[in-house]
Design an enzyme around this catalytic site. Structure first.
Site, PDB file in Angstrom:
ATOM      1  N   HIS A  98      -1.456   5.692   0.099  1.00  0.00           N
ATOM      2  CA  HIS A  98      -0.459   4.643   0.341  1.00  0.00           C
ATOM      3  C   HIS A  98       0.097   4.771   1.759  1.00  0.00           C
ATOM      4  O   HIS A  98       1.304   4.902   1.969  1.00  0.00           O
ATOM      5  CB  HIS A  98       0.663   4.721  -0.691  1.00  0.00           C
ATOM      6  CG  HIS A  98       1.364   3.399  -0.889  1.00  0.00           C
ATOM      7  ND1 HIS A  98       1.928   3.016  -2.082  1.00  0.00           N
ATOM      8  CD2 HIS A  98       1.592   2.361  -0.034  1.00  0.00           C
ATOM      9  CE1 HIS A  98       2.473   1.820  -1.965  1.00  0.00           C
ATOM     10  NE2 HIS A  98       2.284   1.401  -0.732  1.00  0.00           N
ATOM     11  N   ASN A 100       0.938   1.156   5.450  1.00  0.00           N
ATOM     12  CA  ASN A 100       2.152   1.039   6.261  1.00  0.00           C
ATOM     13  C   ASN A 100       2.878   2.370   6.137  1.00  0.00           C
ATOM     14  O   ASN A 100       3.661   2.572   5.209  1.00  0.00           O
ATOM     15  CB  ASN A 100       3.036  -0.106   5.772  1.00  0.00           C
ATOM     16  CG  ASN A 100       4.247  -0.295   6.649  1.00  0.00           C
ATOM     17  OD1 ASN A 100       4.150  -0.351   7.868  1.00  0.00           O
ATOM     18  ND2 ASN A 100       5.410  -0.361   6.029  1.00  0.00           N
ATOM     19  N   VAL A 102      -4.854  -3.083  -1.196  1.00  0.00           N
ATOM     20  CA  VAL A 102      -3.754  -2.628  -0.342  1.00  0.00           C
ATOM     21  C   VAL A 102      -2.426  -3.192  -0.838  1.00  0.00           C
ATOM     22  O   VAL A 102      -1.452  -3.250  -0.090  1.00  0.00           O
ATOM     23  CB  VAL A 102      -3.976  -3.035   1.134  1.00  0.00           C
ATOM     24  CG1 VAL A 102      -5.106  -2.223   1.757  1.00  0.00           C
ATOM     25  CG2 VAL A 102      -4.236  -4.536   1.269  1.00  0.00           C
ATOM     26  N   ARG A 122      -0.748  -3.328  -4.864  1.00  0.00           N
ATOM     27  CA  ARG A 122      -0.183  -2.430  -5.873  1.00  0.00           C
ATOM     28  C   ARG A 122      -1.293  -2.006  -6.818  1.00  0.00           C
ATOM     29  O   ARG A 122      -2.184  -2.795  -7.144  1.00  0.00           O
ATOM     30  CB  ARG A 122       0.934  -3.121  -6.673  1.00  0.00           C
ATOM     31  CG  ARG A 122       2.214  -3.373  -5.880  1.00  0.00           C
ATOM     32  CD  ARG A 122       2.962  -2.074  -5.594  1.00  0.00           C
ATOM     33  NE  ARG A 122       4.259  -2.315  -4.981  1.00  0.00           N
ATOM     34  CZ  ARG A 122       4.482  -2.408  -3.672  1.00  0.00           C
ATOM     35  NH1 ARG A 122       3.459  -2.298  -2.837  1.00  0.00           N
ATOM     36  NH2 ARG A 122       5.695  -2.610  -3.201  1.00  0.00           N
ATOM     37  N   GLY A 136       1.233 -12.975   3.904  1.00  0.00           N
ATOM     38  CA  GLY A 136       1.324 -12.432   5.250  1.00  0.00           C
ATOM     39  C   GLY A 136       0.198 -11.476   5.584  1.00  0.00           C
ATOM     40  O   GLY A 136      -0.403 -11.547   6.664  1.00  0.00           O
ATOM     41  N   GLU A 193       0.815   6.098  -9.546  1.00  0.00           N
ATOM     42  CA  GLU A 193       0.906   6.559  -8.162  1.00  0.00           C
ATOM     43  C   GLU A 193       2.056   7.539  -8.018  1.00  0.00           C
ATOM     44  O   GLU A 193       3.185   7.190  -8.365  1.00  0.00           O
ATOM     45  CB  GLU A 193       1.105   5.368  -7.225  1.00  0.00           C
ATOM     46  CG  GLU A 193       0.992   5.722  -5.758  1.00  0.00           C
ATOM     47  CD  GLU A 193       1.033   4.484  -4.856  1.00  0.00           C
ATOM     48  OE1 GLU A 193       1.918   4.450  -3.984  1.00  0.00           O
ATOM     49  OE2 GLU A 193       0.207   3.579  -5.051  1.00  0.00           O
TER      50      GLU A 193
END
Length: 316
Positions: free
Chosen positions: A277, A280, A227, A229, A148, A258
């Site tokens: 991060h 989004n 973008v 993991r 996507g 992270e």
């Protein structure tokens, strides 16, 4: 899938939806907009929209809960914890945030190529910045994991004058890409592209798919954008490749671990751009998620297949 329940008189009863672990105005509005749904307590619900993580997920869900909607696209932690079962429908948010993340990926790539962080940090150092700037126009960008996010990124790259080589698990043609490779031919990609965007899911098979050998095979002017993991890139090898000049730089919205420690060298290398991060943003996540929840509620009520279903044996 069975359609929504009916009452004793044959009329359709409202679909009862719980929003947990805390109420959310955007999701509540989505429930109302779907038509025929009401927000209720978990004890009375048949649908659970779960906005939390796996740690506090209620493990004692009864069979009255017929569908659980998870807010995340990557639900590896839920799968590893054995939370996703076969007693009900489960959905994640795969693809729901693709436009947001694709926009951020393009921003990271352009920021690196045009040396915007250098100029912000160092001021009017024209001689050094000027000679380092490259254009995206005319470049070939490899998208590793053209799901996507990758499909949303391709038209943005084309609008900037770039072309794309996509990599997917199956190798089936991806619209807009000049070529599509199956994942077992990934090593062929590195020498064919100018830059790479990593957007693949995190699985045992994709761990460190960008490793020292891949970085050596890329051209020295390459930028690597992640973008997806942090574990998809061997971060130690990436740092060394940037420092040694094997590649021009990297732009990361995710890291491994992270968050990184404050003294992690990945945060202090001038040719590595790190954003926390936010491709989004969590602060706006439910606003983006809400229309998809409404659509799936309409499908649930109609008894038609839901978007982004997952099973206990799913890998992500």
């Amino acid at each position: 899938m069975d359609p929504a329940s009916t009452g004793d008189d044959g009329s359709s009863r409202p679909t009862r939806v719980a929003i947990a672990p805390a109420p959310d105005d955007h999701i509540a509005a989505a429930v109302s907009s779907a038509g025929g749904e009401v927000v209720t307590d978990l004890a009375d619900a048949e649908v659970l929209v779960w906005l939390g993580g796996e740690v506090d997920f209620p493990r004692d869900l009864g069979d009255d809960i017929r569908w659980v909607a998870l807010r995340l696209a990557g639900i590896e932690a839920f799968l590893a914890a054995g939370i996703v079962d076969d007693r009900r429908i489960w959905t994640n948010a795969s693809g729901f945030y693709a436009e947001n993340v694709a926009e951020h990926a393009l921003a990271l790539l352009l920021a690196g190529l045009h040396r915007i962080p250098d100029a912000v940090r160092d001021g009017w150092d024209k001689d050094r910045v000027d000679t380092a700037v490259r254009q995206l126009h005319g470049a070939t960008v490899g998208i590793v994991g053209a799901g996507g996010i990758g499909r949303a990124l391709i038209p943005r790259l084309i609008a900037c004058g770039a072309d794309v080589i996509a990599v997917t698990a199956s190798g089936r043609t991806v619209d807009g890409a000049r070529a599509t490779l199956p994942s077992d031919r990934l090593p062929e990609l590195w020498s064919q592209v100018d830059h790479v965007v990593v957007a693949a899911p995190s699985t045992p098979e994709t761990r460190h798919l960008v490793d020292a050998a891949a970085l050596r095979a890329l051209p020295t002017h390459a930028w690597v954008v992640n973008v997806a993991r942090g574990t998809l890139i061997d971060q130690g090898s990436l740092l060394e490749a940037v420092r040694s000049g094997e590649i021009a730089g990297a732009a990361l919205d995710v890291t491994d671990p992270e968050p990184p420690d404050a003294d992690d060298p990945i945060l202090h290398e001038p040719r590595i751009v790190v954003t926390p991060h936010v491709a989004n943003p969590a602060s706006g996540l439910t606003r983006t998620l809400a229309p998809w929840v409404a659509e799936n509620l309409r499908r649930f009520r109609a008894g038609t297949p839901l978007l982004s279903t997952v099973r206990p044996d799913s890998s992500y």
